[in-house]
Design an enzyme around this catalytic site. Structure first.
Site, PDB file in Angstrom:
ATOM      1  N   ALA A   1      48.804  37.089  37.968  1.00  0.00           N
ATOM      2  CA  ALA A   1      48.317  38.394  38.421  1.00  0.00           C
ATOM      3  C   ALA A   1      48.287  39.371  37.258  1.00  0.00           C
ATOM      4  O   ALA A   1      49.012  39.207  36.275  1.00  0.00           O
ATOM      5  CB  ALA A   1      49.209  38.930  39.542  1.00  0.00           C
ATOM      6  N   ASP A   2      47.452  40.379  37.396  1.00  0.00           N
ATOM      7  CA  ASP A   2      47.409  41.451  36.413  1.00  0.00           C
ATOM      8  C   ASP A   2      47.033  42.749  37.113  1.00  0.00           C
ATOM      9  O   ASP A   2      46.297  42.737  38.104  1.00  0.00           O
ATOM     10  CB  ASP A   2      46.409  41.155  35.298  1.00  0.00           C
ATOM     11  CG  ASP A   2      46.731  41.965  34.058  1.00  0.00           C
ATOM     12  OD1 ASP A   2      47.576  41.505  33.270  1.00  0.00           O
ATOM     13  OD2 ASP A   2      46.178  43.066  33.893  1.00  0.00           O
ATOM     14  N   THR A   3      47.569  43.848  36.592  1.00  0.00           N
ATOM     15  CA  THR A   3      47.381  45.158  37.207  1.00  0.00           C
ATOM     16  C   THR A   3      46.864  46.154  36.176  1.00  0.00           C
ATOM     17  O   THR A   3      47.336  46.162  35.042  1.00  0.00           O
ATOM     18  CB  THR A   3      48.722  45.667  37.791  1.00  0.00           C
ATOM     19  OG1 THR A   3      49.200  44.714  38.747  1.00  0.00           O
ATOM     20  CG2 THR A   3      48.565  47.020  38.467  1.00  0.00           C
TER      21      THR A   3
ATOM     22  N   GLY B   1      44.662  42.035  40.259  1.00  0.00           N
ATOM     23  CA  GLY B   1      43.914  40.800  40.429  1.00  0.00           C
ATOM     24  C   GLY B   1      44.875  39.638  40.512  1.00  0.00           C
ATOM     25  O   GLY B   1      45.903  39.622  39.827  1.00  0.00           O
TER      26      GLY B   1
ATOM     27  N   LYS C   1      45.822  34.124  32.505  1.00  0.00           N
ATOM     28  CA  LYS C   1      47.248  33.794  32.614  1.00  0.00           C
ATOM     29  C   LYS C   1      47.436  32.425  33.259  1.00  0.00           C
ATOM     30  O   LYS C   1      48.249  31.619  32.806  1.00  0.00           O
ATOM     31  CB  LYS C   1      47.983  34.875  33.412  1.00  0.00           C
ATOM     32  CG  LYS C   1      48.094  36.185  32.665  1.00  0.00           C
ATOM     33  CD  LYS C   1      48.771  37.246  33.510  1.00  0.00           C
ATOM     34  CE  LYS C   1      48.868  38.557  32.754  1.00  0.00           C
ATOM     35  NZ  LYS C   1      49.569  39.587  33.524  1.00  0.00           N
TER      36      LYS C   1
END
Length: 186
Positions: A64-66, A101, A48
């Site tokens: 961010a990523d979940t 993250g 991203k």
């Protein structure tokens, strides 16, 4: 610069009190098979950031990523209502891990990243409860098919770790990392 389409991440980052802009990131969200969860969320967060940073070379760029992990299975965003139902059925009455993250690109182009984990335990859910929740449309754009900050808060029996990690951005760790990296500039 926040590289995200998520209104939740925008709201969380606003709590830090710093001005920032938002640029949607349209990065590839596929995860190579066998990638551990902590590495997977950092990989997606980095993608991203990389998709946005070239347009803003003088900015700090945050992405961010979940993902949700239950029984070693990574649960991303459901593609169908049936998939959402299956995910929520799997989470019912159980403890699962939520990983977020975060990647931060510095103005000179280097990227650093980290991952945070929070354990969430759900009450036992019946099929009617799950179907009613899915009918709201709320689970369709969320990892693991639920948003802890919405109606799914009713499903949560216990949480161990940072609540905001589950929402999508572990703010206290993110702020500490940004400060360590020199933000805000003097």
């Amino acid at each position: 610069m926040l590289a995200s389409r998520s209104p939740r991440r925008r709201q969380i980052l606003e709590l830090a009190g710093w001005p920032f802009d938002v640029q949607e990131s349209h990065a590839d969200e596929t995860i190579p098979p066998g990638t551990p969860p902590d590495e997977a969320v950092q990989l997606l967060a980095r993608r991203k950031v990389e998709a946005v940073m070239s347009s803003f070379p003088d900015a700090y760029v945050l992405g961010a990523d979940t993902i949700v992990v239950c029984d070693g299975r990574l649960l991303g965003k459901p593609r169908t209502e049936e998939e959402a139902f299956a995910m929520l059925r799997q989470l019912s009455g159980r403890t699962h891990d939520v990983w977020t993250g975060v990647a931060i690109a510095l103005p000179q182009g280097s990227i650093t990243s980290f991952a945070e984990k929070t354990a969430v335990t759900f009450w036992e859910l019946d099929d009617e409860e799950i179907a009613a929740y899915i009918a709201t449309g709320e689970p369709m754009d969320k990892a693991g098919a639920y948003g802890i900050q919405g109606r799914a808060a009713l499903f949560v029996k216990r949480i161990e770790g940072d609540y905001l990690t589950v929402v999508g951005l572990p703010l206290s760790r993110t702020v500490r990392e940004l400060r360590r990296l020199g933000w805000p500039p003097a």
